[in-house]
Design a protein around this motif. Structure first.
Motif, PDB file in Angstrom:
ATOM      1  N   ALA A 237       0.846  -1.185   0.000  1.00 27.40           N
ATOM      2  CA  ALA A 237       0.000   0.000   0.000  1.00 27.40           C
ATOM      3  C   ALA A 237       0.889   1.245   0.000  1.00 27.40           C
ATOM      4  O   ALA A 237       2.095   1.174   0.271  1.00 27.40           O
ATOM      5  CB  ALA A 237      -0.909   0.000   1.225  1.00 27.40           C
ATOM      6  N   ARG A 238       0.283   2.410  -0.278  1.00 27.88           N
ATOM      7  CA  ARG A 238       1.078   3.638  -0.330  1.00 27.88           C
ATOM      8  C   ARG A 238       1.622   4.014   1.040  1.00 27.88           C
ATOM      9  O   ARG A 238       2.665   4.664   1.148  1.00 27.88           O
ATOM     10  CB  ARG A 238       0.229   4.783  -0.880  1.00 27.88           C
ATOM     11  CG  ARG A 238      -0.123   4.628  -2.352  1.00 27.88           C
ATOM     12  CD  ARG A 238      -0.845   5.849  -2.886  1.00 27.88           C
ATOM     13  NE  ARG A 238      -0.017   7.034  -2.834  1.00 27.88           N
ATOM     14  CZ  ARG A 238      -0.412   8.233  -3.241  1.00 27.88           C
ATOM     15  NH1 ARG A 238      -1.644   8.400  -3.714  1.00 27.88           N
ATOM     16  NH2 ARG A 238       0.398   9.284  -3.173  1.00 27.88           N
ATOM     17  N   GLY A 239       0.912   3.641   2.100  1.00 30.51           N
ATOM     18  CA  GLY A 239       1.362   3.978   3.443  1.00 30.51           C
ATOM     19  C   GLY A 239       0.491   3.335   4.484  1.00 30.51           C
ATOM     20  O   GLY A 239      -0.457   2.596   4.168  1.00 30.51           O
ATOM     21  N   PRO A 240       0.747   3.616   5.771  1.00 27.61           N
ATOM     22  CA  PRO A 240      -0.041   2.984   6.841  1.00 27.61           C
ATOM     23  C   PRO A 240      -1.519   3.328   6.788  1.00 27.61           C
ATOM     24  O   PRO A 240      -2.364   2.470   7.052  1.00 27.61           O
ATOM     25  CB  PRO A 240       0.607   3.539   8.119  1.00 27.61           C
ATOM     26  CG  PRO A 240       1.960   3.988   7.714  1.00 27.61           C
ATOM     27  CD  PRO A 240       1.843   4.447   6.301  1.00 27.61           C
ATOM     28  N   ARG A 241      -1.868   4.574   6.451  1.00 29.98           N
ATOM     29  CA  ARG A 241      -3.279   4.953   6.428  1.00 29.98           C
ATOM     30  C   ARG A 241      -4.050   4.171   5.372  1.00 29.98           C
ATOM     31  O   ARG A 241      -5.197   3.776   5.599  1.00 29.98           O
ATOM     32  CB  ARG A 241      -3.417   6.455   6.180  1.00 29.98           C
ATOM     33  CG  ARG A 241      -2.998   7.311   7.354  1.00 29.98           C
ATOM     34  CD  ARG A 241      -3.041   8.786   7.004  1.00 29.98           C
ATOM     35  NE  ARG A 241      -2.564   9.594   8.111  1.00 29.98           N
ATOM     36  CZ  ARG A 241      -3.340  10.111   9.059  1.00 29.98           C
ATOM     37  NH1 ARG A 241      -4.641   9.896   9.017  1.00 29.98           N
ATOM     38  NH2 ARG A 241      -2.838  10.834  10.038  1.00 29.98           N
TER      39      ARG A 241
END
Length: 405
Positions: free
Chosen positions: A185-189
């Motif tokens: 994914a692009r990041g944790p969020r």
């Protein structure tokens, strides 16, 4: 001997991860965060222990692992969000022993933003280290489906969102030892929101088919035949089936409210929750109506509940609708008993519910038998013959053999 992995939280999310890690040959340490509701069969426990799994003698052992995965339970909080107290406790304990270059991953269901806004400050303050520079930090949604023999951790892709690209790659290197496919994914969020979407997708679609069940009964339409026909469509449709309610550990309100979510809610999810929460009441209404149609009152009726777990062939009772069904039947004056091959004793409102020893004799003696969970061991054809009156909330009995939800 130091372990490669520490699984912090041995409940419904941590135990499956620990099992998968041991099966993959990873030396694994377990650390409890509280009275977690995870369960293993004796055979599964023996396999884990023989594979080298052990529980931590103390928190200091958490400082000697390469990867630490926080899988603490996050039950509903009074404000409608999540109770993150066990995640907080796990983070504080880990932070005082955290070493540089460790990879820390959160798998607990949490609102978007938790990894960066809640977990990161706790780890940095307690350790004096900086996430993304001194240690790796990432989120990966748990995709556990207890009892599913077709999809296991090994063939279920893992989604990973790291604080930095290096964090993502470190977490990916770990999970690639457990699963056939890793999705970045692009990041944790984004990774946290994957959990939100997947959980609510299930609940919204179950709510739709639950509403259809009520509508179809009123119209005299066989919903189960409708679903059978509809699922032949090769695109644009996925079959969901109604039931007496939705149980499990990941409920829709877990991930929509609370302080981290800014009190935001998804209106469709809130409506779905309301629909699904009404199903135990609807089951009892149908039960009372069936008794009345056969010249019997719910007051004093002998009602046998079959299957009181939230999922077939498991002993897990988290969020099971059987509790509310039993309570409402008792409020109507019914004498409730139960049978479940996985639950040797069961209490409702702190009162023990009589357990049927002989299933067929109990079904023949009961004024009404209600199938709440379709365990593999149940001979539904035989039950439909023995039972005086059978209400099938799962559509599991042969057509015409019982009254279906």
């Amino acid at each position: 001997m130091p372990a490669d992995l520490a699984v912090i939280g041995l409940g419904p999310y941590g135990l499956p991860l620990a099992q998968a890690a041991v099966a993959a040959g990873i030396s694994t340490l377990g650390y409890r965060t509280g009275p977690e509701a995870g369960s293993l069969s004796p055979a599964e426990l023996r396999r884990m222990l023989s594979g080298g799994f052990r529980t931590a003698a103390g928190p200091a052992e958490l400082g000697r692992v390469r990867t630490a995965v926080i899988c603490a339970p996050t039950p509903p909080a009074p404000d409608g969000g999540l109770d993150l107290s066990q995640v907080e406790g796990a983070a504080r304990t880990l932070s005082t022993h955290l070493r540089p270059h460790t990879t820390v991953i959160l798998e607990s269901p949490v609102p978007p933003g938790t990894t960066e806004e809640f977990l990161r400050p706790l780890l940095e303050k307690g350790s004096g280290l900086r996430a993304g520079r001194d240690f790796h930090l990432a989120y990966s949604p748990s995709r556990v489906d207890p009892g599913n023999r077709d999809f296991t951790p090994a063939n279920t892709p893992k989604v990973i969102g790291g604080l930095t690209p290096a964090c993502t790659e470190s977490a990916a290197a770990f999970y690639s030892r457990l699963t056939d496919k890793v999705v970045r994914a692009r990041g944790p969020r984004e990774a946290e929101t994957v959990q939100l979407l997947e959980t609510n997708f299930r609940h919204v679609n179950i709510a739709l088919v639950n509403e259809m069940a009520v509508l179809c009964h009123d119209l005299g339409v066989d919903l189960w035949d409708v679903i059978r026909c509809a699922e032949t469509k090769p695109f644009g449709f996925q079959a969901f089936r109604p039931g007496p309610g939705v149980g499990g550990h990941a409920v829709p309100r877990d991930l929509t409210g609370g302080s981290l979510g800014g009190g935001r809610t998804l209106r469709m999810v809130e409506l779905a929750r309301q629909v699904n929460d009404q199903m135990p009441r609807y089951v009892v209404q149908r039960a009372a109506a069936l008794l009345n149609e056969h010249g019997k009152s719910a007051r004093g009726a002998r009602v046998l509940l079959l299957g009181v777990t939230y999922k077939p062939d498991l002993a897990d009772q988290q969020g099971t609708p059987a509790q509310e069904v039993a309570v409402r039947l008792m409020e109507l004056g019914a004498a409730v008993s139960y049978h479940d091959p996985h639950i040797p004793s069961w209490s409702v409102l702190d009162r023990p519910v009589p357990r049927a020893d002989s299933l067929y004799e109990a079904a023949a003696d009961a004024d009404l038998t209600v199938l709440l969970q379709q365990h593999r061991t149940y001979d539904l054809q035989g039950l439909s013959v023995k039972a005086q009156l059978l209400l099938d909330t799962r559509g599991a009995t042969p057509t015409g053999a019982a009254h279906r939800l």
